[in-house]
Design an enzyme around this catalytic site. Structure first.
Site, PDB file in Angstrom:
ATOM      1  N   GLY B 187       1.121  -1.214  -0.229  1.00  0.00           N
ATOM      2  CA  GLY B 187       0.312   0.244  -0.182  1.00  0.00           C
ATOM      3  C   GLY B 187       0.878   1.759   0.248  1.00  0.00           C
ATOM      4  CB  ALA B 190      -0.603   9.182   3.871  1.00  0.00           C
ATOM      5  CB  ALA B 277      -0.150   0.509   5.115  1.00  0.00           C
ATOM      6  CG  HIS B 456      13.711  37.520  -0.281  1.00  0.00           C
ATOM      7  ND1 HIS B 456      13.747  36.180  -2.080  1.00  0.00           N
ATOM      8  CD2 HIS B 456      15.585  37.664  -1.082  1.00  0.00           C
ATOM      9  CE1 HIS B 456      14.975  36.312  -2.384  1.00  0.00           C
ATOM     10  NE2 HIS B 456      15.575  37.185  -1.572  1.00  0.00           N
TER      11      HIS B 456
END
Ligand SMILES: Cc1cc2nc3c(=O)[nH]c(=O)nc-3n(C[C@H](O)[C@H](O)[C@H](O)COP(=O)(O)OP(=O)(O)OC[C@H]3O[C@@H](n4cnc5c(N)ncnc54)[C@H](O)[C@@H]3O)c2cc1C
Lengths: 416, 477
Positions: B187, B190, B277, B456
């Site tokens: 699987g 996530a 999973a 920035h």
């Protein structure tokens, strides 16, 4: 905004008689305004085409403020002008119209229109479709208009069906944003006030209300109550007239199930059970606890349930679901002296019964069948009461509604 | 109602991120509230899911930084890596978090009833002692409103039982005593990708098996391939587009046989352990739902409307047991809507079409964060779209971090500018997503995002650039 008198400093635009794009002749009535002194029509100051309206209906502005522009057909206004309608419409300019020059600055732009936030997506849609956002019901947080509301509005020209837990905006009138003057104080809304306001505005918007009025001779009911109230008191029960109205209304609902229903786009939903909401006045507001299966109880059961519900409502100990699931509502406004009222429907129900005060009044009784004057006519004094039934005309028509109220009246007049 | 006399206004079954948040909101709104829990407070999320996992993943990140330290001019010898400390640290985090929930329950005067709750009738729950506290008294409580928040558990492969030794589910994988030499994860959603990344970083030889043709199959295809590239660079064996045919357990390990969906060939992989999973099953059997008259769908998920009401008007359900979207923050949002509906105050209903805008995050490296529709889904839904994509590579902060891959992609409606989806892969993108979630919720368009001055040098400038790109003119490209 013309200055209509020495002391008149502002006016409200009551109604525009022309729409943008309409041809107007000089001195032809253009709009109606109302001030604290006078209501009047304002004539067009020039001939041409009404290019843009800057002040929406319901808005109040200072004298001297530009209300609209009149120009030539096809003329584009050179600079964008803010309007009081929240929608940024196509940016026009031109020769000020309907203005008696004083201060051409559009001060209205700073006035809140009662709506906190218009999202960029919504404003783009409004601009494209020239929608007046004041007309769009918002279902987002705090009544914000969402894209979904716009889509629904553009599709049906109406509000999407409102979920019970969703709220409509109460700021549906432009007055919501009017500034306070020095003689006024603002009392912020309690959550109950807000809820009532939302429900009332929503109800009036959703269902077409019609009210029918009956009068009832309460002699038989009064006699019954006088005869039994002491016996009830010994059982700790306060026998009120409301109990009789509940009994009669519940029986009539069971007999006329069409009244015990609600409207949906796909049909009329009738309930098999009669859950009667009873409006109880509180210090600041009103609450409507529900008496479940009211048609299955006898007078004593109804009296007991009413005692419990009103006590709990007034002491604030109603269960969380006590106001849920009502199929019809009754309001006994007569207890505060009112003779007759036209209550607002408790959504999503189909009707609401208003009960006026019981007062002795002269009435004419006659053994004669004819309506012509007769020796058999007599004026007698009787305890009388007005019943007003406000119903949703989408669900019921007058005749059916009247049969329902007639059934209540008949029971009360023949109580034994 | 007058004749009713319940113990509580609201009773919540299950204390996961759905249940405990619903209980707090109900209590805040003045409702007398209790919560029933058979294990530790906090549910899967705090004890077995999001929280311990995030702690383990941070360990893996620190380790990865150490392993790459030479790039930054650090060299050292004899790096000692203690796997057990990673698990221990995660348990410490779990313990602090669950204590926090207990504190919140006390603070909000919410009664915590320890034990297994079962409906006896639509208003009554019987609470019997469970392993959390076998000595707790059995009791019966009634409530005017009940919220079912019992969550779910790992879905096993048909015919293959979790033994905790060779065949693992997430509960086992979260608390292994030692790192396995090799591991097969079945699987590539996530959970599989995150735990796989953790073990692989600690040196486990990893194979990931996925039925669909790419890893993270619910994400934008470009995101999937960026993650696949990074995993392959770590030496992870990715088998996509293959169906698991058999799992055989032996003394020495497991053998997983897979069938290639394209050419129908079969092959097998061996490892010390296998982690399954593949989604969850809801905890809705043995709950007495029949006694309450609550309906579930054919897979056992409780059916709810936009305000979380079941078919029984005073019974609500939220979180993983509803099958809407098995994520902790979704469960919490559903809980708030349910509590506010019960209290009859203003709330924001969650109609089905809103779930796709819930944030979806995968915390492996590179991180993945997304919400809304992919470009293909938006087109399928009938939108004409503008897509703006901007890579992390030219971004000053990303370069300082040494990051060379990843991007932000924004999908917007060409007509009105509505943000329809956002798909990001790269450094800290899970922390960058909320700006776009808020924009979507408030119906702000890429034009406003592009005009919002972003500091920035930050990674968030990449979102601003992607927004410019939607408008057709990215600056630094
Ligand atoms: C390994 C893993 C990693 C995850 N990572 C993330 C992530 O990073 N982000 C994210 O958003 N989500 C993540 N999730 C999903 C998240 O954990 C769930 O969506 C979330 O826990 C669901 O919350 P819930 O309240 O619905 O149910 P749960 O958290 O499952 O809680 C339900 C609770 O109810 C109790 N219970 C059940 N039945 C009864 C009963 N009859 N009586 C009493 N108590 C009962 C259970 O003991 C449990 O404590 C992860 C899941 C896993 C397995």
């Amino acid at each position: 905004m013309p200055k209509l008198g020495e002391s008149v400093i502002e006016g409200q635009v009551a109604r525009w008689l022309k729409a943008p794009g309409d041809q107007v002749e000089k001195l032809e009535p253009l709009l109606e305004i109302s001030t604290d002194k006078i209501d009047t029509e304002v004539p067009a100051p020039a001939s041409g085409v009404l290019l843009q309206i800057l002040v929406a209906e319901g808005e109040t502005v200072d004298a001297g403020v530009t209300l609209a522009f009149i120009g030539q057909p096809g003329e584009e206004l050179a600079q964008p002008v803010p309007t009081t309608a929240a929608a940024p419409t196509a940016p026009p300019t031109g020769a000020p119209a309907a203005s008696f020059p004083a201060d051409p600055a559009p001060t209205i732009a700073q006035r809140p229109t009662g709506r906190a936030f218009i999202s960029p997506v919504v404003s783009r849609m409004a601009a494209e479709h020239s929608v007046d956002l004041a007309q769009v019901p918002g279902t987002g947080l705090n009544g914000r208009i969402t894209k979904k509301d716009m889509v629904a509005f553009l599709e049906n020209g109406a509000a999407p069906p409102v979920l019970s837990a969703q709220r409509t905006s109460i700021a549906s009138s432009p007055s919501a944003g009017w500034a306070l003057n020095e003689d006024e104080t603002l009392h912020p809304l309690t959550s109950m006030r807000r809820a009532i306001a939302q429900h009332m505005v929503q109800s009036k918007a959703v269902s077409p209300h019609v009210t029918t009025l009956f009068e009832v001779d309460m002699t038989a009911t009064v006699r019954h109550r006088e005869a039994h109230k002491e016996a009830f008191a010994t059982r700790g029960l306060h026998l009120t007239y409301t109990a009789y109205f509940v009994m009669a209304t519940a029986a009539a609902l069971a007999a006329h199930p069409r009244v015990n229903s609600r409207f949906r786009e796909d049909g009329i939903v009738q309930s098999r059970r009669v859950h009667l909401g009873i409006a109880v006045a509180l210090n600041d507001g009103l609450i409507v606890p529900v008496l479940r299966d009211a048609d299955e109880k006898n007078l004593q059961g109804v009296a007991r349930a009413l005692n419990d519900l009103t006590n709990q409502a007034r002491s604030g100990t109603l269960m969380a679901d006590a106001t849920r699931g009502g199929t019809f509502t009754m309001t006994n406004h007569g207890t505060s002296g009112s003779l007759l009222g036209t209550p607002i429907i408790n959504q999503p129900q189909a009707g609401i019964l208003g009960i006026g005060a019981i007062v002795k009044r002269p009435v004419v009784r006659s053994a004669a069948a004819s309506l012509l004057p007769s020796a058999d006519d007599a004026i007698v004094i009787r305890p009388m009461c007005y019943l007003s039934f406000t119903f949703d005309h989408r669900v019921l028509d007058g005749a059916e509604a009247d049969r329902f109220v007639a059934h209540i009246k008949e029971q009360l007049e023949t109580w034994i | 109602m007058a004749e009713h006399n319940y113990d509580y206004d609201v009773l919540v079954l299950g204390s996961g991120p759905g249940g405990y948040v619903a209980a707090i909101r109900a209590a805040q709104l003045g409702l007398k509230t209790a919560i029933v829990e058979r294990e530790n407070l906090g549910g899967v999320c705090l004890n077995w899911g999001c929280i311990p996992k995030k702690s383990l993943l941070h360990n893996a990140e620190v380790l990865e930084t150490l392993l790459e330290a030479e790039d930054f001019g650090f060299t050292f010898e004899n790096l000692q890596v203690d796997f057990g400390s990673a698990i221990k640290r995660s348990l410490g985090v779990v313990s602090r978090q669950t204590k926090g929930v207990a504190f919140l329950m006390r603070k909000n005067k919410i009664d915590v009833l320890e034990g297994q709750g079962v409906f006896q009738d639509p208003h009554t729950i019987e609470v019997t002692p469970a392993e959390i506290n076998p000595d707790a008294p059995a009791r019966t409580v009634s409530a005017a409103n009940i919220i079912i928040a019992t969550g779910g558990r790992a879905r096993p492969l048909p015919g293959v039982e979790f033994d905790g030794e060779r065949v693992l589910q997430y509960r086992h994988a979260m608390r292994l005593a030692e790192k396995p030499e090799s591991l097969i994860v079945i699987g590539a959603g996530a959970i599989g990708m995150e735990l796989g990344y953790f073990y692989s970083t600690y040196g486990t030889k990893l194979t990931v098996v996925e039925l669909l043709d790419r890893v993270l199959p619910n994400e934008d295809p470009e995101v999937s391939s960026e993650v696949a590239k990074a995993f392959k660079a770590k030496g992870i064996n990715l088998l996509t587009g293959v169906r698991t045919e058999a799992v055989e357990v032996s003394d020495s390990g497991v053998t997983v046989t897979v069938r290639n969906m394209q050419d129908d060939s079969t092959s097998s992989v061996e490892a010390a352990k296998v982690l399954v999973a593949i989604n969850i099953v809801p905890n809705t059997e043995n709950l007495g739902l029949e006694a309450a008259g609550v309906q579930t769908d054919e897979r056992g998920y409780v059916k709810v409307d936009a305000v979380m009401r079941t078919n029984v008007p005073h019974i609500y359900s939220i979180g993983d047991c509803t099958g809407k979207m098995p994520l902790a923050h979704v469960a919490s949002a559903m809980g708030i809507t349910a509590a506010e509906t019960i209290a009859d105050v203003e709330t924001l209903p969650i109609p089905d079409e809103k779930y796709k805008f819930m944030p979806r995050c995968t915390y492996c490296k590179p991180e993945v964060a997304s919400m809304g529709m992919t470009e293909a889904q938006a087109k399928e839904a009938g939108y004409e779209v503008n897509v703006g994509k901007f890579p992390f590579l030219p971004n000053g902060k990303a370069q300082a971090l040494g990051v060379k891959s990843g991007f932000v992609k924004i999908v917007a409606d060409a007509k009105y500018g509505e943000i329809l989806g956002a798909h990001m892969v790269g450094p800290d993108v899970t922390e960058l997503l909320p700006e776009l979630s808020l924009a979507q919720f408030m119906e702000i368009t890429p034009a406003e995002i592009a005009r919002t001055v972003h500091a920035h040098p930050t990674l968030s400038e990449v979102i601003m650039e992607a927004a410019h790109a939607v408008e057709g003119h990215p600056i630094h490209m």
